[in-house]
Scaffold this motif. Structure first.
Motif, PDB file in Angstrom:
ATOM      1  N   UNK A 162      16.731   1.189  -1.401  1.00  0.00           N
ATOM      2  CA  UNK A 162      15.445   2.021  -2.491  1.00  0.00           C
ATOM      3  C   UNK A 162      16.038   1.545  -3.523  1.00  0.00           C
ATOM      4  N   UNK A 163      17.410   2.086  -3.815  1.00  0.00           N
ATOM      5  CA  UNK A 163      17.611   2.133  -5.586  1.00  0.00           C
ATOM      6  C   UNK A 163      18.430   1.075  -6.202  1.00  0.00           C
ATOM      7  N   UNK A 164      18.548   0.068  -5.452  1.00  0.00           N
ATOM      8  CA  UNK A 164      18.549  -1.467  -5.850  1.00  0.00           C
ATOM      9  C   UNK A 164      17.127  -1.716  -5.579  1.00  0.00           C
ATOM     10  N   UNK A 165      15.768  -1.573  -5.193  1.00  0.00           N
ATOM     11  CA  UNK A 165      14.344  -1.836  -5.060  1.00  0.00           C
ATOM     12  C   UNK A 165      14.119  -3.430  -4.578  1.00  0.00           C
ATOM     13  N   UNK A 166      15.090  -2.803  -3.035  1.00  0.00           N
ATOM     14  CA  UNK A 166      15.312  -3.544  -1.861  1.00  0.00           C
ATOM     15  C   UNK A 166      14.582  -3.403  -0.767  1.00  0.00           C
ATOM     16  N   UNK A 167      13.274  -4.133  -0.029  1.00  0.00           N
ATOM     17  CA  UNK A 167      12.561  -3.784   0.891  1.00  0.00           C
ATOM     18  C   UNK A 167      13.399  -3.956   1.907  1.00  0.00           C
ATOM     19  N   UNK A 168      13.502  -2.546   3.064  1.00  0.00           N
ATOM     20  CA  UNK A 168      13.293  -2.661   4.204  1.00  0.00           C
ATOM     21  C   UNK A 168      12.345  -2.620   5.409  1.00  0.00           C
ATOM     22  N   UNK A 169      12.164  -4.022   6.578  1.00  0.00           N
ATOM     23  CA  UNK A 169      11.149  -3.736   6.799  1.00  0.00           C
ATOM     24  C   UNK A 169      11.699  -3.482   8.181  1.00  0.00           C
ATOM     25  N   UNK A 170      10.568  -3.218   9.598  1.00  0.00           N
ATOM     26  CA  UNK A 170      11.113  -2.209  11.120  1.00  0.00           C
ATOM     27  C   UNK A 170      10.280  -3.514  11.992  1.00  0.00           C
ATOM     28  N   UNK A 171      10.374  -2.774  13.330  1.00  0.00           N
ATOM     29  CA  UNK A 171       9.275  -3.391  14.111  1.00  0.00           C
ATOM     30  C   UNK A 171       8.100  -2.294  14.965  1.00  0.00           C
ATOM     31  N   UNK A 172       7.272  -1.700  14.144  1.00  0.00           N
ATOM     32  CA  UNK A 172       7.292  -0.539  14.754  1.00  0.00           C
ATOM     33  C   UNK A 172       5.710  -1.418  15.574  1.00  0.00           C
ATOM     34  N   UNK A 173       5.265   0.086  16.094  1.00  0.00           N
ATOM     35  CA  UNK A 173       4.084  -0.943  17.039  1.00  0.00           C
ATOM     36  C   UNK A 173       4.485  -1.700  18.471  1.00  0.00           C
ATOM     37  N   UNK A 174       4.956  -3.260  17.664  1.00  0.00           N
ATOM     38  CA  UNK A 174       4.948  -3.670  18.882  1.00  0.00           C
ATOM     39  C   UNK A 174       5.897  -3.879  20.239  1.00  0.00           C
ATOM     40  N   UNK A 175       6.809  -2.482  19.947  1.00  0.00           N
ATOM     41  CA  UNK A 175       7.971  -2.491  21.305  1.00  0.00           C
ATOM     42  C   UNK A 175       7.257  -0.891  21.851  1.00  0.00           C
ATOM     43  N   UNK A 176       5.911  -0.072  21.255  1.00  0.00           N
ATOM     44  CA  UNK A 176       5.184   1.262  21.832  1.00  0.00           C
ATOM     45  C   UNK A 176       4.694   1.418  23.076  1.00  0.00           C
ATOM     46  N   UNK A 177       4.870   0.589  24.183  1.00  0.00           N
ATOM     47  CA  UNK A 177       4.285   0.058  25.324  1.00  0.00           C
ATOM     48  C   UNK A 177       4.985  -0.107  26.050  1.00  0.00           C
ATOM     49  N   UNK A 178       6.310  -0.726  25.893  1.00  0.00           N
ATOM     50  CA  UNK A 178       7.373  -1.039  26.705  1.00  0.00           C
ATOM     51  C   UNK A 178       8.235   0.219  26.541  1.00  0.00           C
ATOM     52  N   UNK A 179       9.006   0.923  25.222  1.00  0.00           N
ATOM     53  CA  UNK A 179       9.714   2.231  25.752  1.00  0.00           C
ATOM     54  C   UNK A 179       9.203   3.137  25.705  1.00  0.00           C
ATOM     55  N   UNK A 180       7.517   3.189  25.795  1.00  0.00           N
ATOM     56  CA  UNK A 180       6.953   4.946  27.141  1.00  0.00           C
ATOM     57  C   UNK A 180       6.631   4.525  28.275  1.00  0.00           C
TER      58      UNK A 180
END
Length: 321
Positions: free
Chosen positions: A87-105
């Motif tokens: 964030x200090x460098x203005x770099x965006x981080x993304x992840x992969x939410x939602x698409x693994x929710x049901x599998x992990x549950x």
């Protein structure tokens, strides 16, 4: 237009790597014989990064990549990425939410049932030829239990919905109560552990939750208590857990994650009343392919000028939205 230079920290499944190679100029850190030389030569050209939970992205690595714009992480947890430095460098981080929710549950419920009813142990008993000599021992049950969920986020809620069908009581602990659920809220983890006899850990990793489930919480869970962890191994004080299992402070545990993966403490692996899985919560072909596509799509959208699809809240884009 010249393809964007992209850093890949560790291999992903072939379909994802093929998709990345088609869209970007791919540079693989995992195959570089000399990392220092690799970063000195390639670092200034890198504008994007694809990574996963087992390949930490710390401030030192970020500093080696002066033109980095985006880190696309494979997985919902991103505690191994220094989001403050990004964030200090203005770099965006993304992840992969939602698409693994049901599998992990789904996996969490399977792990709970396997632990309570000793399904792997019964399987081993049959295969060893013991059944003709005597029936397998009686096991614990889900009947009459209260399941306490530590972390009622997307996955925690999906687990709770599945648990409703089992007729158990459900309670939870998190930073704050959630008005749109009817489950009992406990303002402290210790209070939740006293009220529950199953503790389902779905909290994110990171410094705030490191060792959160320790000896005091396990003692509060009690001798009939069962611990299930599908979150991060760091949330559990592993030596305290081993001691609690050895002493009978809790009944048993089902773990899909560990503090120093892929290494599992020998004392933990030696216990027969636990169920241990090699971090397979989202590990189906369908879900891993979907997660991989989201990594590629986040990068493609970003460099296509359309912004990221699933930015994490700690980095700049979420604040601009």
């Amino acid at each position: 237009m010249q393809p964007v230079d992209l850093l890949l920290l560790k291999p992903m499944q072939p379909s994802v790597m093929d998709a990345l190679a088609r869209s970007f100029t791919l540079h693989r850190a995992d195959t570089a014989p000399d990392r220092d030389r690799f970063y000195a030569e390639i670092g200034p050209r890198i504008r994007g990064m694809a990574t996963g939970a087992q390949a930490p992205v710390d401030a030192d690595l970020i500093a080696r990549l002066p033109n980095l714009e985006i880190v696309a992480s494979f997985g919902v947890g991103y505690d191994t990425i220094d989001t403050k430095a990004a964030a200090a460098r203005g770099i965006v981080v993304t992840n992969t939410p939602d698409v693994l929710t049901d599998e992990v549950a789904d996996l969490a419920l399977g792990l709970l049932l396997a632990t309570v009813r000793q399904i792997p142990q019964a399987d081993r008993y049959l295969r060893a030829g013991h059944w003709p000599k005597s029936p397998y021992q009686l096991t614990a049950t889900l009947r009459g239990r209260t399941v306490g969920i530590l972390g009622l986020g997307r996955i925690g809620r999906a687990i709770a919905r599945r648990l409703e069908g089992f007729g158990v009581s459900i309670a939870y602990h998190g930073r704050r109560p959630q008005d749109d659920v009817g489950y009992a809220y406990h303002s402290s983890l210790l209070g939740l552990a006293h009220a529950a006899d199953v503790l389902m850990v779905v909290a994110p990793g990171g410094p705030e939750t490191n060792g959160l489930v320790g000896a005091e919480v396990l003692a509060a869970l009690g001798p009939d208590g069962i611990l299930i962890n599908v979150a991060r191994g760091s949330v559990i004080d592993e030596p305290a857990l081993v001691a609690a299992l050895q002493a009978g402070t809790i009944h048993s545990a089902g773990l899909d994650v560990f503090a120093r993966e892929p290494h599992v403490p020998a004392d933990l692996a030696a216990l027969d009343h636990v169920v241990l899985l090699p971090h397979v919560g989202s590990a189906s072909v369908h879900t891993r392919e979907t997660m991989g596509r989201l990594v590629v799509d986040n990068l493609s959208h970003w460099f296509g000028g359309n912004g990221p699809l699933t930015p994490v809240p700690e980095t700049p884009w979420a604040g601009q939205a």
